[in-house]
Design a protein around this motif. Structure first.
Motif, short mmCIF file in Angstrom:
data_model
loop_
_atom_site.label_atom_id
_atom_site.label_comp_id
_atom_site.label_asym_id
_atom_site.label_seq_id
_atom_site.Cartn_x
_atom_site.Cartn_y
_atom_site.Cartn_z
N THR A 62 59.44 45.95 49.40
CA THR A 62 59.54 46.80 48.54
C THR A 62 58.64 47.99 48.03
OG1 THR A 62 57.60 45.68 47.05
CG2 THR A 62 59.28 44.59 47.16
N ARG A 63 59.15 49.36 48.18
CA ARG A 63 58.66 50.33 47.60
C ARG A 63 58.14 50.59 46.40
NH1 ARG A 63 55.51 51.39 52.00
NH2 ARG A 63 56.61 51.04 53.32
N LYS A 64 59.03 50.16 45.40
CA LYS A 64 59.09 49.99 44.18
C LYS A 64 57.55 49.65 43.10
CE LYS A 64 63.57 49.06 43.56
NZ LYS A 64 64.45 47.97 43.52
N PRO A 65 57.11 50.89 42.73
CA PRO A 65 55.16 50.15 42.39
C PRO A 65 55.11 49.50 41.26
CG PRO A 65 55.43 52.67 42.10
CD PRO A 65 57.58 51.60 42.68
N LYS A 66 56.45 49.22 41.24
CA LYS A 66 56.22 47.28 40.04
C LYS A 66 56.12 46.90 40.86
CE LYS A 66 57.43 45.55 35.51
NZ LYS A 66 56.54 44.17 35.59
N GLU A 67 56.64 46.71 40.96
CA GLU A 67 57.15 45.12 42.59
C GLU A 67 55.66 44.75 43.12
OE1 GLU A 67 59.93 45.54 44.57
OE2 GLU A 67 61.32 45.48 42.67
N SER A 68 54.98 46.06 43.24
CA SER A 68 54.22 45.83 44.43
C SER A 68 53.08 45.71 44.10
CB SER A 68 53.02 47.72 45.40
OG SER A 68 54.55 48.18 45.94
N ILE A 69 52.13 45.91 42.72
CA ILE A 69 51.79 45.84 42.01
C ILE A 69 51.86 43.76 41.41
CG2 ILE A 69 50.86 46.47 39.23
CD1 ILE A 69 50.87 48.70 39.65
N ASP A 70 52.39 43.84 41.34
CA ASP A 70 52.97 42.20 40.67
C ASP A 70 52.64 41.51 42.07
OD1 ASP A 70 53.84 42.98 38.25
OD2 ASP A 70 56.02 42.69 38.31
N CYS A 71 52.71 41.88 43.06
CA CYS A 71 52.44 41.04 43.76
C CYS A 71 50.87 40.89 44.75
CB CYS A 71 53.31 42.24 45.13
SG CYS A 71 52.70 40.86 47.35
N ILE A 72 50.52 42.23 44.23
CA ILE A 72 49.06 41.93 44.55
C ILE A 72 48.91 41.16 43.83
CG2 ILE A 72 47.17 43.87 44.80
CD1 ILE A 72 48.43 45.93 45.93
N ARG A 73 49.17 41.65 42.32
CA ARG A 73 48.42 40.76 41.01
C ARG A 73 48.50 39.20 41.18
NH1 ARG A 73 50.94 43.39 36.70
NH2 ARG A 73 49.13 44.37 36.74
N GLU A 74 49.55 38.53 41.49
CA GLU A 74 49.71 36.90 41.94
C GLU A 74 48.68 37.03 43.18
OE1 GLU A 74 53.45 36.34 43.00
OE2 GLU A 74 54.45 37.57 41.32
N SER A 75 48.51 37.98 44.27
CA SER A 75 47.49 37.47 45.40
C SER A 75 45.84 37.25 44.93
CB SER A 75 47.95 38.81 46.10
OG SER A 75 46.59 39.86 45.78
N LEU A 76 45.34 37.63 43.66
CA LEU A 76 44.74 37.71 43.12
C LEU A 76 44.43 36.20 43.03
CD1 LEU A 76 44.24 40.60 40.13
CD2 LEU A 76 43.44 40.90 42.37
N GLU A 77 44.56 35.52 43.22
CA GLU A 77 44.84 34.41 42.99
C GLU A 77 45.02 33.55 43.79
OE1 GLU A 77 43.76 32.61 40.45
OE2 GLU A 77 44.09 34.99 39.51
N PHE A 78 44.37 34.31 44.95
CA PHE A 78 45.12 33.57 47.14
C PHE A 78 43.41 33.47 46.88
CE2 PHE A 78 48.99 35.52 47.62
CZ PHE A 78 49.29 34.98 47.08
N GLU A 79 42.86 33.00 48.07
CA GLU A 79 42.47 32.17 48.67
C GLU A 79 42.14 33.99 49.94
OE1 GLU A 79 40.30 29.45 49.18
OE2 GLU A 79 41.81 28.98 47.74
N THR A 80 40.49 33.60 49.60
CA THR A 80 39.94 34.80 50.47
C THR A 80 40.94 35.49 51.98
OG1 THR A 80 37.61 34.85 49.69
CG2 THR A 80 38.23 36.43 51.88
N TYR A 81 41.10 34.26 52.67
CA TYR A 81 41.97 34.85 54.09
C TYR A 81 43.39 35.40 53.94
CZ TYR A 81 44.55 34.25 58.06
OH TYR A 81 45.21 35.05 59.61
N GLU A 82 44.36 34.71 52.61
CA GLU A 82 45.48 35.03 52.18
C GLU A 82 45.10 36.98 51.58
OE1 GLU A 82 45.67 31.58 50.12
OE2 GLU A 82 46.90 30.62 51.06
N GLN A 83 43.96 36.62 50.71
CA GLN A 83 43.97 38.09 50.74
C GLN A 83 43.87 39.51 51.54
OE1 GLN A 83 41.84 38.54 47.47
NE2 GLN A 83 41.95 36.45 46.23
#
Length: 120
Positions: free
Chosen positions: A10-31
């Motif tokens: 994805t190159r759409k900023p909103k989709e990138s931010i949403d994906c990163i926002r979701e990753s904030l709950e991931f474990e350290t290695y996944e992040q």
């Protein structure tokens, strides 16, 4: 893991931010893996910079570490500085903002010193 690889396509900023926002709950290695994908695909800082005020040093050290790396490779814009300074500090000072501004100040001073030496 499938969601993490979605950012590379994805190159759409909103989709990138949403994906990163979701990753904030991931474990350290996944992040870490997600940020490697962000770096490998040269996701522009501008497309994810709006996330900066939401990140907390105690809760999101992986994301802030990678933002520091991204910021070291770019000249600070007024917008980036505004977003950094609008972060809520839970205690005295914000180590992320301090580190980022110190790094940019040192880079600026070194550039000026080099320019002065060349002009002599």
């Amino acid at each position: 893991m499938l969601k993490m690889s979605a950012i590379s396509y994805t190159r759409k900023p909103k989709e990138s931010i949403d994906c990163i926002r979701e990753s904030l709950e991931f474990e350290t290695y996944e992040q870490f893996c997600l940020w490697q994908i962000v770096q490998a695909h040269d996701v522009p800082l501008k497309s994810i910079q709006d996330l900066l005020p939401e990140l907390e040093a105690g809760s999101h050290p992986e994301a802030l570490s990678h933002f520091l790396l991204l910021l070291k490779h770019e000249e600070p814009t007024n917008e980036i500085i505004r977003l950094m300074l609008s972060r809520e500090a839970k205690s005295r000072g914000d180590p992320f903002v301090t580190s980022s501004l110190r790094s940019n100040l040192l880079r600026m001073l070194l550039r000026q010193t080099c320019d002065c030496n060349v002009n002599m």
